[in-house]
Write a protein that holds these residues in place. Structure first.
Motif, PDB file in Angstrom:
ATOM      1  N   GLU A 332      -8.726  19.808   6.989  1.00  0.00           N
ATOM      2  CA  GLU A 332      -7.282  20.260   6.928  1.00  0.00           C
ATOM      3  C   GLU A 332      -6.360  18.904   7.648  1.00  0.00           C
ATOM      4  OE1 GLU A 332      -5.895  24.573   7.559  1.00  0.00           O
ATOM      5  OE2 GLU A 332      -6.987  24.109   9.354  1.00  0.00           O
ATOM      6  N   GLN A 333      -5.267  18.670   6.919  1.00  0.00           N
ATOM      7  CA  GLN A 333      -4.286  17.861   7.480  1.00  0.00           C
ATOM      8  C   GLN A 333      -4.198  17.697   8.908  1.00  0.00           C
ATOM      9  OE1 GLN A 333      -0.078  17.768   6.240  1.00  0.00           O
ATOM     10  NE2 GLN A 333      -0.657  16.260   4.837  1.00  0.00           N
ATOM     11  N   SER A 334      -4.210  19.221   9.622  1.00  0.00           N
ATOM     12  CA  SER A 334      -3.798  19.294  11.011  1.00  0.00           C
ATOM     13  C   SER A 334      -5.060  18.714  11.807  1.00  0.00           C
ATOM     14  CB  SER A 334      -3.731  20.637  11.367  1.00  0.00           C
ATOM     15  OG  SER A 334      -4.786  21.248  10.977  1.00  0.00           O
ATOM     16  N   GLY A 335      -6.128  18.280  11.137  1.00  0.00           N
ATOM     17  CA  GLY A 335      -7.252  17.525  12.059  1.00  0.00           C
ATOM     18  C   GLY A 335      -8.441  18.430  11.946  1.00  0.00           C
ATOM     19  N   HIS A 336      -8.563  19.517  11.637  1.00  0.00           N
ATOM     20  CA  HIS A 336      -9.808  20.242  11.547  1.00  0.00           C
ATOM     21  C   HIS A 336     -10.799  19.471  10.569  1.00  0.00           C
ATOM     22  CE1 HIS A 336      -7.375  24.041  13.015  1.00  0.00           C
ATOM     23  NE2 HIS A 336      -8.786  24.015  13.728  1.00  0.00           N
ATOM     24  N   VAL A 337     -11.745  19.112  11.134  1.00  0.00           N
ATOM     25  CA  VAL A 337     -12.809  18.330  10.065  1.00  0.00           C
ATOM     26  C   VAL A 337     -14.139  18.838  10.137  1.00  0.00           C
ATOM     27  CG1 VAL A 337     -13.693  15.954   9.537  1.00  0.00           C
ATOM     28  CG2 VAL A 337     -11.315  16.449  10.113  1.00  0.00           C
ATOM     29  N   ILE A 338     -14.496  19.422   9.351  1.00  0.00           N
ATOM     30  CA  ILE A 338     -15.966  19.897   9.289  1.00  0.00           C
ATOM     31  C   ILE A 338     -17.068  18.881   8.632  1.00  0.00           C
ATOM     32  CG2 ILE A 338     -17.548  22.025   8.545  1.00  0.00           C
ATOM     33  CD1 ILE A 338     -14.715  23.600   8.347  1.00  0.00           C
ATOM     34  N   ASN A 339     -17.988  18.538   9.408  1.00  0.00           N
ATOM     35  CA  ASN A 339     -19.064  17.579   8.810  1.00  0.00           C
ATOM     36  C   ASN A 339     -20.435  18.594   9.081  1.00  0.00           C
ATOM     37  OD1 ASN A 339     -21.203  15.846   8.480  1.00  0.00           O
ATOM     38  ND2 ASN A 339     -19.947  14.199   9.445  1.00  0.00           N
ATOM     39  N   TYR A 342     -23.866  18.104  10.890  1.00  0.00           N
ATOM     40  CA  TYR A 342     -23.935  18.250  12.218  1.00  0.00           C
ATOM     41  C   TYR A 342     -23.239  19.448  12.946  1.00  0.00           C
ATOM     42  CZ  TYR A 342     -24.432  13.199  11.507  1.00  0.00           C
ATOM     43  OH  TYR A 342     -25.057  12.021  11.216  1.00  0.00           O
ATOM     44  N   ALA A 343     -22.359  20.254  12.051  1.00  0.00           N
ATOM     45  CA  ALA A 343     -21.746  21.147  12.588  1.00  0.00           C
ATOM     46  C   ALA A 343     -21.361  22.293  11.766  1.00  0.00           C
ATOM     47  CB  ALA A 343     -20.237  20.795  13.045  1.00  0.00           C
ATOM     48  N   THR A 344     -21.066  23.676  12.221  1.00  0.00           N
ATOM     49  CA  THR A 344     -20.823  24.930  11.406  1.00  0.00           C
ATOM     50  C   THR A 344     -19.270  25.093  11.456  1.00  0.00           C
ATOM     51  OG1 THR A 344     -21.346  26.177  13.210  1.00  0.00           O
ATOM     52  CG2 THR A 344     -23.108  25.687  11.699  1.00  0.00           C
ATOM     53  N   THR A 345     -18.589  24.348  12.134  1.00  0.00           N
ATOM     54  CA  THR A 345     -17.040  24.626  12.263  1.00  0.00           C
ATOM     55  C   THR A 345     -16.402  23.372  12.513  1.00  0.00           C
ATOM     56  OG1 THR A 345     -15.540  26.072  13.231  1.00  0.00           O
ATOM     57  CG2 THR A 345     -17.098  24.941  14.888  1.00  0.00           C
ATOM     58  N   GLY A 346     -15.088  23.287  12.585  1.00  0.00           N
ATOM     59  CA  GLY A 346     -14.353  22.073  12.985  1.00  0.00           C
ATOM     60  C   GLY A 346     -14.532  21.592  14.345  1.00  0.00           C
ATOM     61  N   ASP A 347     -14.818  20.293  14.607  1.00  0.00           N
ATOM     62  CA  ASP A 347     -15.177  19.970  15.844  1.00  0.00           C
ATOM     63  C   ASP A 347     -14.477  18.574  15.856  1.00  0.00           C
ATOM     64  OD1 ASP A 347     -16.577  18.595  17.983  1.00  0.00           O
ATOM     65  OD2 ASP A 347     -18.538  19.744  17.492  1.00  0.00           O
TER      66      ASP A 347
END
Length: 454
Positions: A332-339, A342-347
Motif C-alpha cells: 500500500e501507498q501507506s508503507g505496508h509492503v509484503i515481500n 521472506y514474510a507472510t504479512t507487511g514488515d
C-alpha cells in the motif's frame, strides 16, 4: 451483534471498546475454535496446543495481554506471552514455530489511547473473514463446558527468544553486508524500538536512532511513519544515506532520501519491484497494489515491463491476491509492503533492510533508485451526508465516465464509500494539479446533489 472485526482485527479505544473482558472472551473464543478444528483425537492435555501473544508498547497492552492469555488458558490452550514485538515477528514465529494461534495486541499507527487485537493462524497468515466470523459466533455462545483440573492451560513468558529468532531472520533475509551506509531510523516509540536498530546494526549499518524510548504513552506521538518531519530533519543533519520511519507495530515503513524528501510506499514498492525483476525473482512480473496507489506508479511500472494487479484497500486483500495468484510483492501507498520471499504479512523492518540492500548493491542513492516514479497530482474530497450506497446513480455514473474520457490515460477517477460514515470520497489524479482540483470538485458537486440525504 454487529461485526466487531475490521480490516485488521478488532480495534477501538482501550478500556472502553477494547476491554479486559472482551480480550478474555476473544481469547476463549479463538482458543475454543482452534481446539475444535484440531484433528479428532489429537488434543492431548499433557501436550496442549500453544498460543503466542505479542504486543506493542501501549500501556494498555499489558492488561490486555494478561486478559487474553487468561482467556486462552481457561479454554484449554497454553499461552506464551512474548512481550513487546513487531506484528511481523508474531507472523514469522507462526510461520516457523510449533504454534497453533498467534495474537498481536496493537492499534498500529493509531494514537496511544487506542488498542486492538488481531489473530494469526499456523503458517503466519491473518485469519480469513469466515474464521473471524466463527470466533465472533463463539463470543455469543456462552453455553460451553470449560475445562477443569489438568485441562486448563499454562501461561508463561518468553520475550527474549522471539526477539533473537526474528532479528536473525531479518539479517539473513538482507543477505548483503551494509557496512559503510548510515541510516536514520524513527522507531515511533513503538514495537520497533529495540528490534529495528539491532537488526540494521547486525546487518552492518551505521544507525542513527530516534524515538526509541517507549514509556507506554508516547507511541506514535508526533513521530514515526505518520509524522515524518523529525526524520526528514535528522536524516539531512546526520548526513545519512536515507532514513526510515515505522508505525507503532512496525508493519509499515516510509523512507526519506538524503535530502529529506519523502519516499512513500508507492515509490518503495516500485523500486523493489524493478530490483526483483532484474534478478528474475518478481513472480509473473507483477506488482500487487490497492486502488489508492498513485497512477504515476502504474505508468512507471508499465514502462519497465511490470504488470499491476489491483485490489481493494487493506493489506489483507493485497496478501490474498499474492497468495491466490502466485505473486511475491505488493503493498500500500501507506508503507505496508509484503515481500512473500521472506514474510507472510507487511514488515516495515524487512522493508528497510530491502531498501538498504538495493542501495548498497546498486551503488546508487535512494533518490536515484526512485526518481523514475513520478507522482501525479491528486485531489481528494470527502462529501458528507450522502447515501453512500447509491454511487450507481445514472447521472453520477455519466459524470464519472465523462471525466475519465477527458483525463484519458493521464488521469484517474476513484469514488469510495466510507465504511463507517454517510460519506463518499472522491479522488482524482491528473496531469496537473489544476485539472485534478477542477475535476474532483465537479464530481463532488454531482455526488452532493444526486446522493444527498436531505
Amino acid at each position: 451483534m454487529a461485526r466487531i472485526f475490521g480490516t485488521d482485527g478488532v480495534r477501538g479505544l482501550a478500556n472502553k471498546d477494547i476491554t479486559a473482558t472482551l480480550a478474555l472472551e476473544l481469547g476463549q473464543a479463538a482458543a475454543r475454535l482452534t481446539i475444535a478444528q484440531m484433528p479428532e483425537g489429537s488434543y492431548d492435555v499433557e501436550h496442549k496446543p500453544k498460543a503466542i501473544i505479542g504486543r506493542d508498547t501501549r500501556v494498555s497492552g499489558e492488561f490486555l495481554s494478561h486478559a487474553i492469555a487468561a482467556g486462552i488458558a481457561s479454554a484449554g490452550m497454553d499461552a506464551i506471552r512474548i512481550g513487546v514485538v513487531p506484528t511481523p515477528a508474531v507472523a514469522y514465529l507462526m510461520a516457523t514455530g510449533d504454534y497453533d494461534l498467534g495474537v498481536m495486541i496493537s492499534a498500529s499507527h493509531n494514537p496511544m489511547p487506542d488498542n486492538g487485537i488481531k489473530f494469526f493462524a499456523r503458517g503466519g497468515y491473518k485469519l480469513e473473514d469466515a474464521t473471524e466470523d466463527e470466533i465472533q459466533a463463539l463470543l455469543e455462545d456462552k453455553d460451553w463446558d470449560a475445562p477443569i483440573a489438568e485441562g486448563v492451560g499454562d501461561i508463561t513468558s518468553d520475550p527474549a527468544t522471539a526477539d533473537r529468532a526474528y532479528i536473525e531472520h531479518l539479517v539473513e533475509a538482507c543477505g548483503t553486508p551494509l557496512k559503510g551506509i548510515r541510516i536514520a531510523v524513527d522507531c515511533a516509540n513503538g514495537a520497533a524500538s529495540y528490534v529495528a536498530p539491532e537488526a540494521l546494526r547486525e546487518a552492518g549499518a551505521d544507525v542513527v536512532v530516534m524515538n526509541a524510548s517507549p514509556d507506554g504513552r508516547n507511541i506514535n506521538d508526533d513521530c514515526g511513519s505518520t509524522h515524518p518531519e523529525q526524520l526528514q530533519a535528522v536524516t539531512v543533519a546526520s548526513k545519512a544515506a536515507f532514513g526510515v520511519a515505522f508505525d507503532g507495530d512496525a508493519d509499515r515503513c516510509l523512507a526519506v532520501d538524503s535530502q529529506g524528501n519523502l519516499i512513500d510506499g508507492d515509490k518503495i514498492m516500485g523500486m523493489l519491484a524493478v530490483g526483483l525483476k532484474k534478478q528474475g525473482r518478481l513472480a509473473n512480473d507483477t506488482l500487487v497494489v490497492t486502488v489508492m496507489s498513485n497512477l504515476g506508479l502504474h505508468l512507471a511500472m508499465k514502462e519497465r515491463g511490470i504488470k499491476i494487479a489491483q485490489t481493494g484497500v487493506g493489506d489483507r486483500y493485497v496478501l490474498e491476491e499474492i497468495r491466490n495468484s502466485g505473486h511475491v510483492l505488493g503493498g500500500e501507498q501507506s508503507g505496508h509492503v509484503i515481500n512473500a520471499h521472506y514474510a507472510t504479512t507487511g514488515d516495515g523492518i524487512l522493508t528497510a533492510l530491502m531498501i538498504a540492500r538495493d542501495v548498497v548493491r546498486s551503488g546508487k542513492t535512494l533518490a536515484e533508485l526512485t526518481d523514475f516514479i513520478k507522482r501525479l497530482p491528486q485531489t481528494l474530497i470527502n462529501v458528507p451526508n450522502v447515501d453512500k450506497n447509491r454511487t450507481d446513480d445514472p447521472e453520477l455514473v455519466a459524470a464519472i465516465a465523462a471525466t475519465e474520457a477527458f483525463l484519458g490515460d493521464s488521469g484517474r477517477v476513484l469514488l469510495r464509500a466510507s465504511g463507517t460514515e454517510p460519506l463518499v470520497r472522491v479522488m482524482v489524479e491528473a496531469a496537473t494539479q489544476s485539472q485534478a482540483d477542477a475535476a474532483a470538485q465537479k464530481l463532488a458537486d454531482v455526488v452532493a446533489k444526486r446522493l444527498s440525504l436531505t
